[in-house]
Each structure stands twice: as C-alpha cells, then as structure tokens.
Design an enzyme around this catalytic site. Structure first.
Site, PDB file in Angstrom:
ATOM      1  N   CYS A   1       2.029 -24.606  26.559  1.00 16.47           N
ATOM      2  CA  CYS A   1       1.737 -23.530  25.620  1.00 16.47           C
ATOM      3  C   CYS A   1       1.859 -22.170  26.306  1.00 16.47           C
ATOM      4  CB  CYS A   1       0.323 -23.701  25.059  1.00 16.47           C
ATOM      5  SG  CYS A   1      -0.119 -22.488  23.791  1.00 16.47           S
TER       6      CYS A   1
ATOM      7  N   ASP B   1      -0.065 -19.740  25.937  1.00 15.42           N
ATOM      8  CA  ASP B   1      -1.404 -19.153  26.088  1.00 15.42           C
ATOM      9  C   ASP B   1      -1.585 -18.591  27.497  1.00 15.42           C
ATOM     10  OD1 ASP B   1      -4.352 -19.002  26.564  1.00 15.42           O
ATOM     11  OD2 ASP B   1      -4.450 -19.853  24.546  1.00 15.42           O
TER      12      ASP B   1
ATOM     13  N   ARG C   1      -4.111 -18.139  29.210  1.00 16.78           N
ATOM     14  CA  ARG C   1      -5.165 -18.768  30.005  1.00 16.78           C
ATOM     15  C   ARG C   1      -4.699 -20.032  30.702  1.00 16.78           C
ATOM     16  NH1 ARG C   1      -9.131 -19.675  25.107  1.00 16.78           N
ATOM     17  NH2 ARG C   1      -7.075 -20.288  24.275  1.00 16.78           N
TER      18      ARG C   1
ATOM     19  N   HIS D   1      -3.532 -27.820  25.138  1.00 13.62           N
ATOM     20  CA  HIS D   1      -4.840 -27.434  25.673  1.00 13.62           C
ATOM     21  C   HIS D   1      -5.834 -27.280  24.543  1.00 13.62           C
ATOM     22  CE1 HIS D   1      -4.721 -23.098  24.493  1.00 13.62           C
ATOM     23  NE2 HIS D   1      -3.417 -23.304  24.552  1.00 13.62           N
TER      24      HIS D   1
ATOM     25  N   CYS E   1      -6.677 -24.318  21.323  1.00 16.53           N
ATOM     26  CA  CYS E   1      -5.352 -23.718  21.210  1.00 16.53           C
ATOM     27  C   CYS E   1      -5.293 -22.844  19.955  1.00 16.53           C
ATOM     28  CB  CYS E   1      -4.288 -24.809  21.135  1.00 16.53           C
ATOM     29  SG  CYS E   1      -2.600 -24.181  20.933  1.00 16.53           S
TER      30      CYS E   1
END
Length: 210
Positions: A41, A43, A45, A97, A100
């Site tokens: 992803c 993302d 993080r 994750h 999400c």
C-alpha cells in the site's frame, strides 16, 4: 518536513554508508538481483524495506492505494512482468495493513470522484465475502478482516496472470499474502493455500501454462 532536511539527511546517509563500505554505491550501481516482488500500500506509515529489515537491491517494490492487483492497471502489470520474467524473482508478496484508509474509504457511502473505479475493486471483495463480513459486529474487526480478504483476492488476481502461471509451473514461483499490523509492528503471514487457489481457478483462468 522541510525539503532541505531531506537533502541533509541524504548527505548524512551517504556518509554513513561509505564509512561502512567505501564501495557501497559502486556495487549498488552494478545492477539488482532481488528475490522478492513486494506489492504493498502507498500509505506513508508502511515502508516495505523497513518492516522487512532488508537493504536496497533485495526487494523489488510496487505500491498503490490498498495494494491492488488489477488486470487493466498497466503500472502493476508492467512491474509484475518485469519482476517475474526479467528479474526472475522467486517470491511475489501482496502485503496489506490494518487500519487501511483505502479499504475503509471503499466502504463509505460517498462519491470520491476519480477514486471510485479504483475502490470499486475493494467493494467487489466485500461482495464476494459479504456473509462472513456482515457477521462481524465490531466495525474495526470487520474492516481489518476485509484488509485480509483483500490481500487474499489480490493474490488470486496474481494467479490469474500468464506471468505467474508460467513461472509457477516452470520454476516454482511462490505467492504470499501478508498483513502488517501497524499497532504492534508485526508482519503476519496469512498462510494462503496458493496450490489450492491455483487448482480451483484453472478451469476458467488457465492461460495454457500447465
């Protein structure tokens, strides 16, 4: 973050690498030989190399919103083709994750413009597993289970491709579904039965690579 800080960090990183190995960048420039293709992803993080504890050159990485493998997305399909047919990776990982944002957004009754067709693929995953998901009362648990099922379905999408079928049969390419738990930092192997998945879909998706 100040962009100037990025370049200062880069200089510091170069110095640290050269202190440990004066030939580090010279060796890095000679080419790559990754064993893993990681599809994760976007993302901010979740960083692939950090969570796996690997170094540059060890993993070929593709990231998009909600770690999707969509057949008409030329980006992910080009990455897959290059990684499997030219880099000859031995493992392809789809890593989602928990918490999400893409998965959660897909389940909101809201017009998200250009994101609508992309997130519709996650809605399709929900539709396929509606009975299981609707039986989960806790909303957080439901979304996190959808994260896992989305990883599973993206692995199924990998198995539908010619590249994966050919490499699976000719040299034992392995497909893996993982989830990263942001709350604990733990990487979780969903232990998907890819052999069973492959067998179950071949009647429809066999592309002639038995």
């Amino acid at each position: 973050m100040e962009l100037e800080k990025v370049f200062r960090n880069n200089e510091k990183w170069i110095a640290e690498k050269l202190q440990k190995d004066p030939d580090y960048f010279m060796n890095l420039s000679k080419g790559q030989n990754p064993d893993i293709l990681y599809i994760g992803c976007s993302d901010s993080r979740v960083t692939a190399e950090d969570l796996m504890g690997v170094s540059p050159g060890e993993v070929f990485v593709h990231r998009n919103i909600a770690n999707m493998v969509i057949s008409i997305d030329l980006n992910v399909m080009s990455v897959l083709n290059y990684a499997v047919n030219y880099l000859h990776v031995n493992h392809v990982v789809v890593c989602g994750h928990y918490f999400c944002g893409g998965v959660k957004a897909a389940m909101q009754a809201e017009d998200l413009g250009v994101l609508n067709p992309w997130l519709r693929n996650i809605r399709d995953v929900y539709r396929l597993h509606k009975n299981e998901l609707n039986a989960i009362e806790d909303e957080t648990a439901k979304y996190n289970r959808l994260v896992e099922l989305n990883v599973q379905e993206q692995c199924v999408n990998l198995v539908k491709t010619a590249e994966v079928q050919k490499a699976y049969n000719e040299r034992g390419l392995q497909i893996h579904g993982w989830v990263f738990d942001i709350e604990s930092g733990k990487l979780i192997d969903l232990k998907l039965d890819i052999d069973r998945i492959m067998k179950n879909i071949m009647e429809i998706y066999n592309l002639g690579h038995d």
